[in-house]
Design an enzyme around this catalytic site. Structure first.
Site, short mmCIF file in Angstrom:
data_model
loop_
_atom_site.label_atom_id
_atom_site.label_comp_id
_atom_site.label_asym_id
_atom_site.label_seq_id
_atom_site.Cartn_x
_atom_site.Cartn_y
_atom_site.Cartn_z
CG HIS A 42 -1.81 1.07 1.25
ND1 HIS A 42 -2.77 1.41 0.60
CD2 HIS A 42 -1.32 2.35 1.91
CE1 HIS A 42 -3.47 2.66 0.87
NE2 HIS A 42 -2.35 3.35 1.78
CG ASP A 80 -13.02 3.59 4.59
OD1 ASP A 80 -12.58 4.36 5.41
OD2 ASP A 80 -12.30 3.39 3.29
NE ARG A 86 -11.38 10.81 7.37
CZ ARG A 86 -10.54 9.83 6.91
NH1 ARG A 86 -10.69 8.75 6.69
NH2 ARG A 86 -9.12 10.33 6.87
CB SER A 143 -9.68 5.22 6.54
OG SER A 143 -9.79 5.12 5.29
CE LYS A 199 -9.51 1.82 2.06
NZ LYS A 199 -9.74 3.17 2.51
N1 URA Z 1 -6.45 6.31 2.00
C1 URA Z 1 -7.46 5.88 2.48
O1 URA Z 1 -7.82 4.58 2.13
N2 URA Z 1 -8.18 6.37 3.77
C2 URA Z 1 -7.72 7.51 4.15
O2 URA Z 1 -8.18 8.20 5.22
C3 URA Z 1 -6.56 8.28 3.50
C4 URA Z 1 -6.14 7.77 2.51
#
Ligand code: URA
Length: 450
Positions: free
Chosen positions: A84, A163, A170, A185, A189
């Protein structure tokens, strides 16, 4: 039953919340008994008061459990490891790394995002390939991972819907840049993917969201803590993102550059892809060290296996690479390349002293490569080709950046951004290493060699 007003008040005063009250509050948000305005107030209170580790873990778990998860029970025991990136400009590494590690026996069930702020997103890049589908159902995606070794999906209503809803809220309530909200967040995932290992590429610099090494370390530490808490072996590489990674910025241009790297092109994009893939092999127990993993990745890339896996992945998700080449070069029948609409030239003799990655990312958005608002559509062909980077010697009038756009009216604004992004000097600047350190649950370790 909790009273939303009382819970918001509690967080506003900086008090810790019990697991059960958090669970009820977020469940209420999903079923409509907690309103958007109440959740907005809560999120803002979190921005000022923070969350403690138990609260972050609880929020991560609630988000992850709000949807379905990848389920590999009964499947043969193949290591599953993901990567990631915290977001940058010109970051096309996923497109190279996933086929490489697939070829080396690692499975990757990857959930990715779209462009955010000045940064690009893997989903937008892949969708610039005609026909490429990033919205497969979880059942189809799981089947693809088992059969092929990888899938790259966008966030669908099946996966982590809490999310998804919170993220949109947000985005419009100025509560994105809040460490506990970002960390929970991202990790909700990743944990829903059913992986055993995770390699984080935490970007630092003007083109990243974390502008300083301290901010990047704080984020990396929290992401690693959550990963380990949920049984995902997590390491983070802290990497410099002051200037775009590689030559291209913009969706189709980046896919084409990634394909050149898969076919053997050298440079920083290849080097960083090999390093991250090396760590994935190590976490997936396909190599006894990250260094050995690097060598394994290098062999796979150089043998052409990674390119073959890329073709299989694209075709399994409906993409048509022959159409991609035609789309990028519409006059390909006449074998002439698509031309840039403008070339920005060096205003001086000397050296490129520094580049501001955020300004360059915004220049590409001005050209149509990203969204200014959620409803905006993207021009897949728009973007930049960066011909000169930090440290390069330049002569007055020499081309520095090529600009690609459908709408030529966008060019002056992009040129203004480029002008403010580049700094020049008479002497060669000191350059920094691309990889600043590696972090795991035991802390930060200096990088040796590569
Ligand atoms: N990427 C995400 O998946 N969530 C966030 O809050 C910021 C970047």
């Amino acid at each position: 039953m909790i009273i939303p007003y009382a819970l918001i008040q509690k967080k506003k005063r900086g008090e810790a919340l019990a697991s059960e009250e958090m669970r009820q509050f977020f469940k209420g948000y999903l079923d409509g008994t907690v309103a958007d305005y109440q959740m907005s107030a809560f999120l803002m209170a979190v921005c000022f008061q923070g969350l403690n580790s138990e609260e972050v873990d609880q929020l991560t778990q609630i988000m992850m459990e709000s949807g379905k998860r990848f389920d590999f029970s009964g499947a043969p025991k193949t290591p599953r490891v993901d990567k990631h990136s915290t977001g940058g400009v010109g970051d096309k590494l996923t497109l190279i790394i996933v086929p490489m590690v697939m070829a080396g026996g690692i499975q990757v069930p990857m959930i990715c995002g779209r462009g955010l702020g000045h940064t690009g997103g893997t989903i937008d890049k892949l969708e610039s390939i005609p026909g490429f589908r990033t919205d497969k159902s979880l059942r189809e995606a799981t089947e693809q991972v088992k059969r092929l070794g990888a899938v790259i999906l966008g966030q669908t209503p099946e996966l982590d819907p809490l999310d998804s809803r919170l993220y949109h809220l947000r985005d419009v309530t100025a509560t994105v840049d809040c460490l506990p909200l970002i960390a929970s967040s991202i990790m909700s995932k990743k944990i829903a993917e059913g992986i055993q290992g995770l390699v984080l590429d935490v970007k630092v610099g003007t083109g990243a969201f974390q502008k300083t090494l301290g901010e990047a370390q704080d984020l990396a530490r929290e992401l690693i803590r959550i990963g380990e808490r949920f049984g995902v072996h997590t390491v983070a590489l802290l990497t410099r993102m002051d200037e775009p990674l590689g030559e291209s910025v913009g969706n189709r241009l980046e896919v084409l550059e990634a394909m050149e790297v898969l076919k053997g092109k050298s440079g920083v994009v290849r080097d960083l892809s090999l390093t991250l893939a090396g760590w994935m092999f190590y976490l997936g127990k396909k190599a006894s060290s990250a260094e050995e993993g690097f060598q394994r990745a290098q062999k796979i890339l150089d043998s052409g296996q990674a390119y073959s896996q890329w073709e299989r992945l694209v075709s399994a998700q409906g993409g048509d690479l022959s159409q991609l080449l035609l789309a990028q070069f519409p006059s390909a029948q006449l074998s002439s390349e698509k031309r840039p609409v403008e070339v920005w030239r060096s205003p001086t003799d000397g050296f490129v002293e520094s580049m501001n990655g955020e300004e360059i990312g915004i220049a590409s958005i001005e050209l149509g490569a990203g969204r200014r608002s959620l409803e905006d559509s993207i021009d897949p062909d728009a973007g930049l080709r960066i011909l000169r980077h930090t440290g390069d010697k330049v002569s007055k009038g020499e081309p520095l950046v090529e600009l690609y756009a459908c709408d030529e009216k966008s060019v002056p604004k992009a040129l203004a951004r480029l002008t403010s992004a580049y700094r020049f000097s008479n002497v060669p600047p000191q350059t920094q290493p691309l990889i600043l350190g590696v972090m795991d649950k035991d802390g930060i370790h200096p990088i040796s060699g590569r």
